[in-house]
Design an enzyme around this catalytic site. Sequence first.
Site, PDB file in Angstrom:
ATOM      1  N   LYS A 110      34.799  34.170  37.605  1.00 56.29           N
ATOM      2  CA  LYS A 110      35.541  33.019  37.108  1.00 56.29           C
ATOM      3  C   LYS A 110      34.870  32.344  35.920  1.00 56.29           C
ATOM      4  CE  LYS A 110      38.088  32.099  41.313  1.00 56.29           C
ATOM      5  NZ  LYS A 110      37.481  33.046  42.264  1.00 56.29           N
TER       6      LYS A 110
HETATM    7  C1  LIG Z   1      38.257  33.764  43.027  1.00 57.12           C
HETATM    8  C2  LIG Z   1      37.641  34.974  43.548  1.00 57.12           C
HETATM    9  C3  LIG Z   1      38.429  36.065  43.939  1.00 57.12           C
HETATM   10  C4  LIG Z   1      39.937  36.023  43.914  1.00 57.12           C
HETATM   11  O1  LIG Z   1      40.466  35.963  42.610  1.00 57.12           O
HETATM   12  P1  LIG Z   1      41.979  35.516  42.391  1.00 57.12           P
HETATM   13  O2  LIG Z   1      42.158  35.529  40.917  1.00 57.12           O
HETATM   14  O3  LIG Z   1      42.119  34.145  42.971  1.00 57.12           O
HETATM   15  O4  LIG Z   1      42.823  36.504  43.106  1.00 57.12           O
HETATM   16  C5  LIG Z   1      37.790  37.210  44.357  1.00 57.12           C
HETATM   17  N1  LIG Z   1      36.446  37.268  44.442  1.00 57.12           N
HETATM   18  C6  LIG Z   1      35.659  36.246  44.087  1.00 57.12           C
HETATM   19  C7  LIG Z   1      34.198  36.369  44.223  1.00 57.12           C
HETATM   20  C8  LIG Z   1      36.225  35.068  43.617  1.00 57.12           C
HETATM   21  O5  LIG Z   1      35.447  34.054  43.273  1.00 57.12           O
END
Ligand SMILES: *Cc1c(COP(=O)(O)O)cnc(C)c1O
Length: 436
Positions: A110
């Site tokens: 993210k």
């Molecule tokens: C947020 C997150 C996800 C999921 O991603 P989305 O875009 O919400 O589907 C998967 N793995 C990790 C480590 C995350 O932080």
Amino acid sequence: MKYYSLNDQHQQKSTVSFREAMIRGLAPDKGLYFPEKIPQLETEFLENLPAYSIEEIAYRVISPFIGKEIDQASLRTIVKETLDFDIPLVSLAKGIHTLELFHGPTMAFKDVGARFMARCLGYFNKDTYDKTVRVLVATSGDTGGAVANGFLGVPGVEVIILYPDGMVSDIQERQLTTLGQNITALKVQGNFDDCQRMVKTAFLDEELQSFNLTSANSINVARWLPQMFYYFLAIRQLQENSNTNPVLFSVPSGNFGNICAGILASKMGLKIDHFVAATNVNDTIPRYLKEGVYQPETTRATIANAMDVSDPSNFVRIEKIYGKQLDLTSENFSSRAYTDDQTRAAMRAVLEEYDYTTDPHGAIGYLGARDTHAADSQLERIFLETAHPVKFKKEVETTLNRKLSIPPQISSLMTLKKDYVVIDNYEQFKSVLMKK
Ligand SMILES: *Cc1c(COP(=O)(O)O)cnc(C)c1O
């Protein structure tokens, strides 16, 4: 580029600019924003990605979504700063690879979306520092830290993070409660969906209309769109090895923003044959594909807590792209759910077979990659490793029965004091918000 609300399928109401879509987060009719058209990239570019630098690829991918709203030089700087860490494609064996998305400052994927959005907001905000923008973000784990880090110290911006008490790891909590400055953490007595609901309510609250609220959740176009970069950079690395086999991406999915960005990249022309949305037991989408009924259940806590989401916001965007006919027979998209026990077994199997350590989210991605079109030996299977295993240290160490060493990004957090406000309900949230 103009954006319209997905609750306004006939696009009869007004469209908005990139800037407005970013600042609003959610459209006034509660719909998610979607680009008016999907830009097409040139074949020459798509088939020769190694001939272009990472910044050039990112710039070419994102600029049609922004148009003239950010000048070329500034946008190039923004993508360069966003991607100033590695995104390596690591081959585990023939036909199976992992794309490591955890080399950013908070060690989860993210970081890319958060850094991109923070810089765009900073760009648009640069002449109006006197008017504070409040960024609201609900987090199931990693969003909070990435957003806090991405926005730390951006002038004119206050960040308010809501996270569910007891459902994020110690390290995740530290990443969002120890920064101070313009970052406020709220510990909500509820689950992630409760946090998300409070944020949505705030946006529709008449009394808060003058408060310049914006969201930094994965629904935000400025966080969603830059996630397309991963897929281009992965294919670029396959092309570097002259590998042009069909490609399957398995994406550990919670709110389905990341996978939806990949699907958008494929609609721009990037050749990807199949997407697997791999989930934990919060299996609304796999059940939907199987049974044809969209029926979220109560969210369950799992060891892949960043995916503890039972009503994934971004799924409507996926349906917009593919149409509403998705089911188990869909050629380009499928979804599979895994229990914690299956996830732990996969973590052990990957270590044993490939000498590679996955975190629980990556392990679910691995399972999706392994189990889909299992008989197809020509397929390049890429699973996204969305977080560094150390972010889930306790679980990984117990499952694998080995110690992980702690990288400096994490060890520096351990001595800092957590600072948060406990929140029970929307009214309490609102009163904190109004004081910021
Ligand atoms: C947020 C997150 C996800 C999921 O991603 P989305 O875009 O919400 O589907 C998967 N793995 C990790 C480590 C995350 O932080």
